[in-house]
Design a protein around this motif. Structure first.
Motif, PDB file in Angstrom:
ATOM      1  N   UNK A 117      22.196  -6.977   6.368  1.00  0.00           N
ATOM      2  CA  UNK A 117      21.554  -5.670   6.418  1.00  0.00           C
ATOM      3  C   UNK A 117      20.179  -5.735   5.771  1.00  0.00           C
ATOM      4  N   UNK A 152      13.513  -5.500  -7.582  1.00  0.00           N
ATOM      5  CA  UNK A 152      13.357  -5.644  -6.134  1.00  0.00           C
ATOM      6  C   UNK A 152      13.412  -4.268  -5.468  1.00  0.00           C
ATOM      7  N   UNK A 175      21.006 -13.814  -7.962  1.00  0.00           N
ATOM      8  CA  UNK A 175      21.651 -12.644  -7.344  1.00  0.00           C
ATOM      9  C   UNK A 175      22.998 -12.996  -6.708  1.00  0.00           C
ATOM     10  N   UNK A 230      14.784 -21.186   3.717  1.00  0.00           N
ATOM     11  CA  UNK A 230      16.025 -21.219   2.946  1.00  0.00           C
ATOM     12  C   UNK A 230      17.225 -20.839   3.816  1.00  0.00           C
ATOM     13  N   UNK A 271       7.004  -3.474   5.836  1.00  0.00           N
ATOM     14  CA  UNK A 271       7.667  -2.791   6.937  1.00  0.00           C
ATOM     15  C   UNK A 271       6.766  -1.841   7.705  1.00  0.00           C
ATOM     16  N   UNK A 276      17.569 -18.867   7.652  1.00  0.00           N
ATOM     17  CA  UNK A 276      18.079 -19.496   8.876  1.00  0.00           C
ATOM     18  C   UNK A 276      19.254 -18.707   9.424  1.00  0.00           C
ATOM     19  N   UNK A 308      21.623  -5.699  -9.350  1.00  0.00           N
ATOM     20  CA  UNK A 308      20.817  -6.919  -9.407  1.00  0.00           C
ATOM     21  C   UNK A 308      19.375  -6.628  -8.984  1.00  0.00           C
ATOM     22  N   UNK A 309      19.206  -5.803  -7.958  1.00  0.00           N
ATOM     23  CA  UNK A 309      17.849  -5.435  -7.541  1.00  0.00           C
ATOM     24  C   UNK A 309      17.138  -4.705  -8.681  1.00  0.00           C
ATOM     25  N   UNK A 334      24.723  -5.139  -5.806  1.00  0.00           N
ATOM     26  CA  UNK A 334      23.410  -5.563  -5.338  1.00  0.00           C
ATOM     27  C   UNK A 334      22.324  -4.612  -5.857  1.00  0.00           C
ATOM     28  N   UNK A 335      22.662  -3.326  -5.917  1.00  0.00           N
ATOM     29  CA  UNK A 335      21.696  -2.365  -6.460  1.00  0.00           C
ATOM     30  C   UNK A 335      21.403  -2.692  -7.925  1.00  0.00           C
ATOM     31  N   UNK A 343      16.300  -7.563   1.621  1.00  0.00           N
ATOM     32  CA  UNK A 343      15.386  -7.229   0.526  1.00  0.00           C
ATOM     33  C   UNK A 343      15.751  -8.010  -0.725  1.00  0.00           C
ATOM     34  N   UNK A 344      17.059  -8.047  -1.010  1.00  0.00           N
ATOM     35  CA  UNK A 344      17.511  -8.768  -2.203  1.00  0.00           C
ATOM     36  C   UNK A 344      17.104 -10.234  -2.133  1.00  0.00           C
ATOM     37  N   UNK A 345      17.160 -10.811  -0.935  1.00  0.00           N
ATOM     38  CA  UNK A 345      16.820 -12.225  -0.811  1.00  0.00           C
ATOM     39  C   UNK A 345      15.334 -12.435  -0.490  1.00  0.00           C
ATOM     40  N   UNK A 370      19.162  -4.151   3.270  1.00  0.00           N
ATOM     41  CA  UNK A 370      19.304  -4.202   1.805  1.00  0.00           C
ATOM     42  C   UNK A 370      19.486  -5.636   1.339  1.00  0.00           C
ATOM     43  N   UNK A 371      20.334  -6.381   2.036  1.00  0.00           N
ATOM     44  CA  UNK A 371      20.553  -7.780   1.655  1.00  0.00           C
ATOM     45  C   UNK A 371      19.271  -8.581   1.839  1.00  0.00           C
ATOM     46  N   UNK A 426      14.179 -28.637  -2.116  1.00  0.00           N
ATOM     47  CA  UNK A 426      15.411 -28.532  -1.342  1.00  0.00           C
ATOM     48  C   UNK A 426      15.579 -29.738  -0.438  1.00  0.00           C
ATOM     49  N   UNK A 431       2.488   7.896   0.981  1.00  0.00           N
ATOM     50  CA  UNK A 431       1.800   6.617   0.802  1.00  0.00           C
ATOM     51  C   UNK A 431       0.609   6.682  -0.151  1.00  0.00           C
TER      52      UNK A 431
END
Lengths: 413, 341
Positions: B304, A218, A316, B247, B317, B251, A212-213, A209-210, B309-311, B306-307, A134, A227
């Motif tokens: 959020x 993910x 994503x 990334x 946690x 930031x 893609x996860x 997003x769900x 996590x995606x990234x 969720x986002x 990058x 656990x």
């Protein structure tokens, strides 16, 4: 010297324009579903901005536009709008969008990149091989120019990811019919997968997003609510079944020594015994089997490997964007001169961009090739070249000129 | 399946319920329904109070017409009160009531309710339900539990497998979403004078009962306590301190988080100073941009959970993480725990 190069490069641009014009003069294309509800965007020249918010009432208008303007790049929106030409995104009236996946070798680490990819820092001039970082590791500049190539190995990786995405995820898990899924060669180093289906049309960003996860694996939970480490049965279906099968294949196909190395385990007498225990438990296929101690450690490490192997490398950002502009199939990619091309699922395996996506198959041209590794183009091996004048097929010349790797010298048009 | 009037009273989302509401409105007239001292009005207020005090609404079986009408009237009152917290409490209590009642229905009935109420694409095989993934996503998206994430579900051929209990929960969630959506629809409501008094009275009571601390994101600013930072932010700060090249998304998360809890853009320069591509002018420009001081004037908030996590920015946690879906909510909750000692 620099000036001469610039002059020659401007010769390049007019050359590219001329051959692209030839291509678009006989262009029919294939309209996407509800093509008149889409936004179109084009980049006409190298220094020009993107022309956005175009809309067309008829497909003939699209053809007319391409013929007249001969763009270097052509895009359309994954979204359907009430008013696709409205300049303000909010005024467009979003109705829905296709589900798009982008598999691009740019984002996937392939070992062959260390051989054929190079990058140069435009500020400090440092040159290095492999995937471009990058920022420059010497001067931290972000102005990095990459010289990338798409070799047989890269192509294999992209093809494999695409087939996995379509067959294992989109068809098997999500239940789309093969008719709803189309695969498009991106024109450079990957594939786009478009899903045109009423089921996905109205899904918002969060729902996408769900999805893609899901394809990237993910957010998988491997433990129960208390656990405890869970061991799903082989026929569990969805990701948990995929993991169980992946681990089962891995443990059965490796010798204990290889396994220790692969999973980074500490050598010990109980390893073999625990591996056998995991295999036995998987074969038993109980619904709520839990693991503890060493067995759970081995299991979790193996699961990590299984996920990495089974997950799909998609970008994503593309899938979650409900207003994405994506390359219009049938147009040419201005960075390669190759056709952005629809491919049938059964043809992906044998698809060769340097044969099937070549727009200009006849004629030869003399060019000065600045740099090129050995590549197979139109079924024949070419190169490597280093600042040499050679006569190559027009398609290869266009490819090299578009990607800034050659300068046109003499045209046989 | 033919539904009864009792079904319509228990499950306001089925078509029969709206049909009965419409008929009663036509026969009785809205003025009678809302007249001072009317049974419906009384029951509506009670229904809202039940939501506040016991977090679940009951089913008043003595007069089913009254019960059926009391839901739309309660919604009318809530819309006049315009308190989002109260609305959420009501929606949650309605969800709980539906869920509890669904638990005692048989398989056939559950299937019929889902199809009639939500047009879901569902199949039943013996003791298991299969729901099409788009219906599943729309209904489950607000559930925080990772167990409900699509990736952790059995998805085959476009259908998600659900147990009877989870199927009931999903239906209750879909009902809650519908209540919230209905409440946010803009429409001109003309309410009689005397109702305004009722609304005011109810509002006063509500404000006295609901917790004073406002967890809404915009109210966090002003307090700065790194001990209450969520694990993701702590890790990003650590990485930044080590001079790692973060990334873009990392930031952005860091900047928006710290600005949201009251830091000024200039105060954050030190955090980014160790980045390999640090440029003070550019960094300040970006920070002021996300703070809404320049550009589009939008003050951005962090992504959020969720986002993140995606990234891949979500860190291992702790228990609190599983209860929240936004890093700022984590922060505000943790702050309160710390204050309580």
């Amino acid at each position: 010297m620099r000036e001469r190069l610039d002059n020659e490069k401007s010769g390049n641009e007019s050359f590219v324009k001329r051959v692209f014009k030839e291509y678009y003069s006989k262009w029919y294309g294939e309209p996407p579903k509800n093509y008149n509800m889409r936004e179109y965007a084009f980049i006409i020249s190298r220094k020009g901005d993107m022309i956005r918010h175009k809309a067309f009432e008829s497909w003939d208008e699209v053809r007319e536009f391409l013929r007249k303007n001969v763009p270097l790049h052509g895009f359309y929106s994954s979204a359907y709008y009430l008013q696709p030409s409205a300049p303000d995104m909010d005024a467009k009236g979003w109705i829905g969008a296709d589900l798009i996946f982008d598999i691009d070798v740019d984002h996937i680490h392939t070992p062959c990149k260390d051989v054929h990819d190079k990058w140069v820092c435009l500020d400090c001039g440092v040159v290095d091989k492999g995937m471009p970082p990058e920022v420059c590791h010497r001067c931290s500049s972000k102005r990095i120019e990459a010289k990338t190539w798409f070799c047989e190995k890269c192509l294999d990786v992209a093809r494999e990811e695409t087939i996995k995405l379509v067959e294992d995820y989109l068809i098997q898990d999500f239940g789309f019919s093969p008719k709803e899924v189309s695969i498009v060669f991106s024109g450079r180093r990957g594939f786009h997968v478009h899903v045109e289906s009423d089921i996905v049309k109205g899904l918002d960003q969060r729902a996408r997003r769900e999805i893609v996860d899901y394809v990237k694996g993910v957010g998988l939970t491997l433990t129960s609510k208390k656990r405890k480490v869970l061991l799903p049965p082989l026929n569990a279906g969805g990701w948990h079944g995929r993991i169980a099968k992946g681990v089962y294949e891995l443990l059965n196909s490796c010798q204990v020594d290889d396994l220790i190395r692969l999973l980074g385990l500490k050598r010990g007498p109980q390893i073999e015994e625990n591996v056998r225990e995991i295999i036995k438990r998987l074969e038993e296929g109980k619904r709520c089997s839990t693991l503890s101690g060493m067995a759970s450690k081995i299991w979790l490490k193996a699961v990590e490997k299984a996920i990495a192997y089974k997950r799909c490398e998609v970008d994503e950002r593309v899938t979650t964007d409900i207003k994405r502009l994506i390359r219009l199939p049938g147009t040419l990619h201005g960075g390669t001169g190759l056709i952005v091309m629809r491919i049938g699922l059964k043809d992906v395996e044998t698809f060769d961009p340097y044969t099937h996506a070549v727009a200009f198959k006849r004629d030869y041209v003399k060019v000065r090739v600045l740099n090129m590794p050995k590549i197979t183009f139109l079924g024949q091996e070419w190169g490597p070249y280093d600042n040499e004048v050679v006569e190559v097929p027009l398609g290869l010349a266009v490819y090299l000129i578009c990607s800034d790797n050659a300068i046109v010298i003499d045209e046989v048009l | 399946m033919v539904f009864s009037k009792l079904d319509a009273a228990i499950y306001p989302f089925i078509n029969l319920a709206s049909q009965i509401v419409k008929e009663l409105e036509e026969n009785l007239g809205i003025n009678v329904i809302l007249s001072p001292g009317s049974e419906v009005l009384k029951r509506s207020i009670e229904r809202i109070k039940e939501a506040i005090y016991s977090r679940v609404t009951s089913v008043y079986r003595a007069d089913l017409d009254v019960e059926i009408l009391s839901h739309p009237v309660a919604m009318l009152l809530l819309k006049s009160i315009k308190d989002t917290r109260l609305l959420h409490i009501y929606a949650e209590a309605e969800k709980n009531r539906v869920f509890l009642n669904l638990l005692s229905e048989d398989y056939e009935k559950l299937l019929a309710l889902a199809i009639d109420g939500f047009n879901w694409h569902v199949i039943r095989e013996n003791y298991t339900f299969f729901i099409r993934f788009d219906d599943y996503l729309k209904a489950s998206i607000n559930i925080i539990d990772s167990h409900w994430k699509l990736v952790n579900r059995k998805l085959v051929n476009g259908y998600v497998e659900l147990s009877r209990r989870d199927f009931s929960r999903l239906m209750a969630e879909a009902y809650k979403t519908r209540v919230l959506e209905k409440a946010s629809q803009e429409e001109v409501i003309q309410i009689p004078e005397h109702i305004k008094g009722i609304v005011e009275e109810l509002n006063k009571e509500v404000q006295g009962v609901l917790p004073k601390v406002d967890v809404r994101i915009t109210h966090i600013s002003g307090e700065f306590n790194p001990l209450a930072f969520p694990p993701c932010i702590l890790r990003l700060l650590e990485d930044a301190d080590k001079g790692k090249n973060l990334p873009h998304m990392a930031r952005f998360t860091l900047a928006t988080f710290l600005i949201s809890i009251g830091k000024r853009p200039e105060e954050l320069l030190d955090i980014f100073r160790k980045m390999p591509d640090y440029d003070e002018r550019k960094t300040l420009y970006h920070l002021r941009h996300v703070a809404g001081e320049i550009g589009s004037r939008t003050k951005y908030i962090p992504p959020s959970c969720a986002t993140l996590r995606t990234f891949n920015l979500c860190s291992p946690d702790d228990d609190l993480c599983s209860k929240v879906k936004h890093p700022l909510i984590y922060y505000s909750k943790k702050l309160r725990t710390i204050k309580r000692g």
